[in-house]
Motif scaffolding. Structure first.
Motif, PDB file in Angstrom:
ATOM      1  N   ILE A   1       0.839  -1.195   0.000  1.00  0.00           N
ATOM      2  CA  ILE A   1       0.000   0.000   0.000  1.00  0.00           C
ATOM      3  C   ILE A   1       0.876   1.247   0.000  1.00  0.00           C
ATOM      4  O   ILE A   1       0.606   2.228  -0.706  1.00  0.00           O
ATOM      5  N   GLN A   2       1.950   1.219   0.783  1.00  0.00           N
ATOM      6  CA  GLN A   2       2.887   2.335   0.816  1.00  0.00           C
ATOM      7  C   GLN A   2       3.565   2.527  -0.543  1.00  0.00           C
ATOM      8  O   GLN A   2       3.741   3.666  -1.002  1.00  0.00           O
ATOM      9  N   LEU A   3       3.932   1.438  -1.203  1.00  0.00           N
ATOM     10  CA  LEU A   3       4.558   1.528  -2.524  1.00  0.00           C
ATOM     11  C   LEU A   3       3.607   2.162  -3.535  1.00  0.00           C
ATOM     12  O   LEU A   3       4.036   2.939  -4.399  1.00  0.00           O
ATOM     13  N   LYS A   4       2.338   1.866  -3.411  1.00  0.00           N
ATOM     14  CA  LYS A   4       1.359   2.516  -4.283  1.00  0.00           C
ATOM     15  C   LYS A   4       1.302   4.012  -4.000  1.00  0.00           C
ATOM     16  O   LYS A   4       1.266   4.836  -4.925  1.00  0.00           O
ATOM     17  N   GLU A   5       1.301   4.375  -2.724  1.00  0.00           N
ATOM     18  CA  GLU A   5       1.260   5.789  -2.365  1.00  0.00           C
ATOM     19  C   GLU A   5       2.488   6.538  -2.856  1.00  0.00           C
ATOM     20  O   GLU A   5       2.408   7.715  -3.207  1.00  0.00           O
ATOM     21  N   GLU A   6       3.619   5.828  -2.924  1.00  0.00           N
ATOM     22  CA  GLU A   6       4.856   6.445  -3.406  1.00  0.00           C
ATOM     23  C   GLU A   6       4.885   6.573  -4.929  1.00  0.00           C
ATOM     24  O   GLU A   6       5.741   7.265  -5.476  1.00  0.00           O
ATOM     25  N   GLY A   7       3.984   5.896  -5.625  1.00  0.00           N
ATOM     26  CA  GLY A   7       3.994   5.926  -7.082  1.00  0.00           C
ATOM     27  C   GLY A   7       4.839   4.844  -7.717  1.00  0.00           C
ATOM     28  O   GLY A   7       5.032   4.840  -8.935  1.00  0.00           O
ATOM     29  N   VAL A   8       5.366   3.930  -6.905  1.00  0.00           N
ATOM     30  CA  VAL A   8       6.123   2.800  -7.465  1.00  0.00           C
ATOM     31  C   VAL A   8       5.211   1.942  -8.329  1.00  0.00           C
ATOM     32  O   VAL A   8       5.598   1.447  -9.388  1.00  0.00           O
ATOM     33  N   CYS A   9       3.965   1.766  -7.878  1.00  0.00           N
ATOM     34  CA  CYS A   9       2.986   0.998  -8.648  1.00  0.00           C
ATOM     35  C   CYS A   9       1.661   1.744  -8.635  1.00  0.00           C
ATOM     36  O   CYS A   9       1.416   2.598  -7.773  1.00  0.00           O
ATOM     37  N   ARG A  10       0.807   1.413  -9.577  1.00  0.00           N
ATOM     38  CA  ARG A  10      -0.490   2.086  -9.670  1.00  0.00           C
ATOM     39  C   ARG A  10      -1.610   1.286  -9.020  1.00  0.00           C
ATOM     40  O   ARG A  10      -2.607   1.868  -8.606  1.00  0.00           O
ATOM     41  N   SER A  11      -1.475  -0.025  -8.985  1.00  0.00           N
ATOM     42  CA  SER A  11      -2.470  -0.877  -8.343  1.00  0.00           C
ATOM     43  C   SER A  11      -1.752  -1.959  -7.563  1.00  0.00           C
ATOM     44  O   SER A  11      -0.626  -2.347  -7.905  1.00  0.00           O
ATOM     45  N   VAL A  12      -2.419  -2.473  -6.533  1.00  0.00           N
ATOM     46  CA  VAL A  12      -1.856  -3.568  -5.751  1.00  0.00           C
ATOM     47  C   VAL A  12      -2.891  -4.687  -5.640  1.00  0.00           C
ATOM     48  O   VAL A  12      -4.094  -4.444  -5.540  1.00  0.00           O
ATOM     49  N   GLY A  13      -2.390  -5.906  -5.671  1.00  0.00           N
ATOM     50  CA  GLY A  13      -3.261  -7.063  -5.578  1.00  0.00           C
ATOM     51  C   GLY A  13      -2.499  -8.241  -5.015  1.00  0.00           C
ATOM     52  O   GLY A  13      -1.388  -8.098  -4.489  1.00  0.00           O
ATOM     53  N   VAL A  14      -3.099  -9.405  -5.143  1.00  0.00           N
ATOM     54  CA  VAL A  14      -2.505 -10.612  -4.583  1.00  0.00           C
ATOM     55  C   VAL A  14      -2.587 -11.739  -5.596  1.00  0.00           C
ATOM     56  O   VAL A  14      -3.270 -11.652  -6.614  1.00  0.00           O
ATOM     57  N   SER A  15      -1.900 -12.813  -5.277  1.00  0.00           N
ATOM     58  CA  SER A  15      -1.911 -13.995  -6.129  1.00  0.00           C
ATOM     59  C   SER A  15      -1.958 -15.225  -5.234  1.00  0.00           C
ATOM     60  O   SER A  15      -1.343 -15.244  -4.157  1.00  0.00           O
ATOM     61  N   ASN A  16      -2.699 -16.216  -5.663  1.00  0.00           N
ATOM     62  CA  ASN A  16      -2.786 -17.493  -4.935  1.00  0.00           C
ATOM     63  C   ASN A  16      -3.415 -17.338  -3.553  1.00  0.00           C
ATOM     64  O   ASN A  16      -3.068 -18.079  -2.627  1.00  0.00           O
ATOM     65  N   PHE A  17      -4.335 -16.413  -3.397  1.00  0.00           N
ATOM     66  CA  PHE A  17      -4.988 -16.183  -2.113  1.00  0.00           C
ATOM     67  C   PHE A  17      -6.316 -16.915  -2.048  1.00  0.00           C
ATOM     68  O   PHE A  17      -7.131 -16.836  -2.973  1.00  0.00           O
ATOM     69  N   GLY A  18      -6.533 -17.611  -0.940  1.00  0.00           N
ATOM     70  CA  GLY A  18      -7.830 -18.195  -0.658  1.00  0.00           C
ATOM     71  C   GLY A  18      -8.725 -17.186   0.033  1.00  0.00           C
ATOM     72  O   GLY A  18      -8.304 -16.068   0.374  1.00  0.00           O
ATOM     73  N   VAL A  19      -9.970 -17.559   0.258  1.00  0.00           N
ATOM     74  CA  VAL A  19     -10.931 -16.657   0.889  1.00  0.00           C
ATOM     75  C   VAL A  19     -10.442 -16.199   2.259  1.00  0.00           C
ATOM     76  O   VAL A  19     -10.521 -15.014   2.605  1.00  0.00           O
ATOM     77  N   HIS A  20      -9.914 -17.121   3.062  1.00  0.00           N
ATOM     78  CA  HIS A  20      -9.483 -16.740   4.414  1.00  0.00           C
ATOM     79  C   HIS A  20      -8.309 -15.774   4.385  1.00  0.00           C
ATOM     80  O   HIS A  20      -8.197 -14.903   5.246  1.00  0.00           O
ATOM     81  N   HIS A  21      -7.445 -15.884   3.367  1.00  0.00           N
ATOM     82  CA  HIS A  21      -6.333 -14.931   3.236  1.00  0.00           C
ATOM     83  C   HIS A  21      -6.867 -13.537   2.890  1.00  0.00           C
ATOM     84  O   HIS A  21      -6.392 -12.524   3.422  1.00  0.00           O
ATOM     85  N   LEU A  22      -7.829 -13.483   1.979  1.00  0.00           N
ATOM     86  CA  LEU A  22      -8.408 -12.200   1.582  1.00  0.00           C
ATOM     87  C   LEU A  22      -9.108 -11.532   2.757  1.00  0.00           C
ATOM     88  O   LEU A  22      -8.991 -10.318   2.962  1.00  0.00           O
ATOM     89  N   GLU A  23      -9.810 -12.321   3.534  1.00  0.00           N
ATOM     90  CA  GLU A  23     -10.492 -11.767   4.698  1.00  0.00           C
ATOM     91  C   GLU A  23      -9.502 -11.245   5.736  1.00  0.00           C
ATOM     92  O   GLU A  23      -9.750 -10.230   6.395  1.00  0.00           O
ATOM     93  N   GLU A  24      -8.373 -11.927   5.862  1.00  0.00           N
ATOM     94  CA  GLU A  24      -7.340 -11.476   6.807  1.00  0.00           C
ATOM     95  C   GLU A  24      -6.830 -10.088   6.427  1.00  0.00           C
ATOM     96  O   GLU A  24      -6.669  -9.208   7.292  1.00  0.00           O
ATOM     97  N   LEU A  25      -6.568  -9.868   5.142  1.00  0.00           N
ATOM     98  CA  LEU A  25      -6.075  -8.569   4.697  1.00  0.00           C
ATOM     99  C   LEU A  25      -7.098  -7.472   4.966  1.00  0.00           C
ATOM    100  O   LEU A  25      -6.753  -6.390   5.458  1.00  0.00           O
TER     101      LEU A  25
END
Length: 315
Positions: free
Chosen positions: A163-187
């Motif tokens: 999230i900080q890298l997005k705020e810095e302009g390093v990236c424009r969007s942030v997401g995840v890969s290989n996440f199950g439902v419980h991982h998404l809920e944790e975030l």
């Protein structure tokens, strides 16, 4: 440098960053019609929950060797109309991807680049360093989408750094890969920030309905890798029968078309020129409702590799 000059420089930098952030949302996007209405093209995009758009179709470079092999693959893909390239620090070919993109002669704004933070770089400070290092290797000015490659023991702190890298302009969007439902809920519980994308293995043989349903209910775009099942199912009689209905189409085309008709961001991997070209020939036909229904019956939880949505990462 005087104090006044330092203040002026800081204001100028802040203004540039603000402009960069505003440009982040300046993407065209396509509205999808019904599943088989012919509206999908290689230029179709998916509007993400942060206001940016990602091309529906792209090139994966997993296991493409750094150097000439990756550069050629990206160059051919861009020539054929691809505008989305998916790499990762783990693939060791970010520099090659960036070189091919920047040497293509195509405007940087027209090309969408995804890369990923691998589990070895989890943790707040390590993730900050890894994200900046990936951008330096790419040399593309910014990363369009930065993904957490898989969940791990420091998922939350890693996400906070992204999230900080997005705020810095390093990236424009942030997401995840290989996440199950419980991982998404944790975030979401820990940060309140929902990923823009969840990239998972998905095919008619591995439909991940629980994850897909959760993502669609929470505005998370589903991105599917290994749509061709790494070749395991290309000779399946069911696929052969369906492909025979569509002149000039192969079982690979059926699998890719199924994915894009589901509105999954789809990134078939190839380093071969003829396959990169052939893989885009999925926008001139539609799988009819009968075929889509038959493909839905093929679920068998076919994994072509490790499944981090269930098994936690181990070093």
């Amino acid at each position: 440098m005087s104090v006044l000059a330092c203040i002026h420089a800081a204001i100028l930098l802040a203004s540039c960053r603000l402009l960069h952030c505003q440009e982040t949302f300046d993407f065209p996007h396509s509205d999808f019609g019904t599943v088989a209405d012919g509206s999908l093209t290689i230029n179709s995009t998916v509007l993400l929950n942060d206001g940016t758009s990602i091309p529906l179709f792209g090139l994966g470079v997993y296991r493409s060797q750094p150097g000439e092999e990756t550069e050629d693959a990206v160059r051919w893909a861009l020539q054929y109309g691809y505008r989305h390239v998916d790499t990762a620090s783990r693939y060791r070919n970010e520099e090659s991807v960036g070189r091919a993109v920047m040497d293509s002669g195509i405007s940087r704004e027209e090309i969408f680049i995804t890369t990923k933070i691998f589990n070895d770089d989890h943790g707040y400070e390590k993730t900050l360093a890894a994200g900046r290092a990936s951008l330096a290797k790419l040399g593309t000015g910014y990363i369009d989408l930065l993904l957490m490659h898989a969940p791990g023991e420091q998922t939350v702190s890693t996400w906070q750094a992204m999230i900080q890298l997005k705020e810095e302009g390093v990236c424009r969007s942030v997401g995840v890969s290989n996440f199950g439902v419980h991982h998404l809920e944790e975030l979401h519980k820990a940060t309140g920030v929902t990923p823009s994308v969840n990239q998972i293995e998905v095919s008619p043989y591995l439909q991940r309905r629980d994850i897909v349903d959760y993502c669609q209910a929470h505005g998370i775009a589903v991105e599917g890798y290994s749509p061709l099942t790494k070749g395991v199912k290309l000779d399946d009689p069911m696929l052969v029968k369906i492909a025979a209905k569509y002149p000039g189409k192969t079982t690979a085309h059926v699998l890719i078309r199924w994915s894009v008709q589901q509105r999954y961001i789809t990134i078939p991997k190839s380093a071969k020129k003829e396959r990169i070209q052939a893989n885009i020939d999925v926008f001139d036909f539609n799988l009819d409702e009968e075929d889509m229904a038959e493909l839905e019956t093929l679920e068998e939880y076919l994994l072509t590799g490790w499944d981090p949505t269930v098994d936690e990462w181990k070093p």
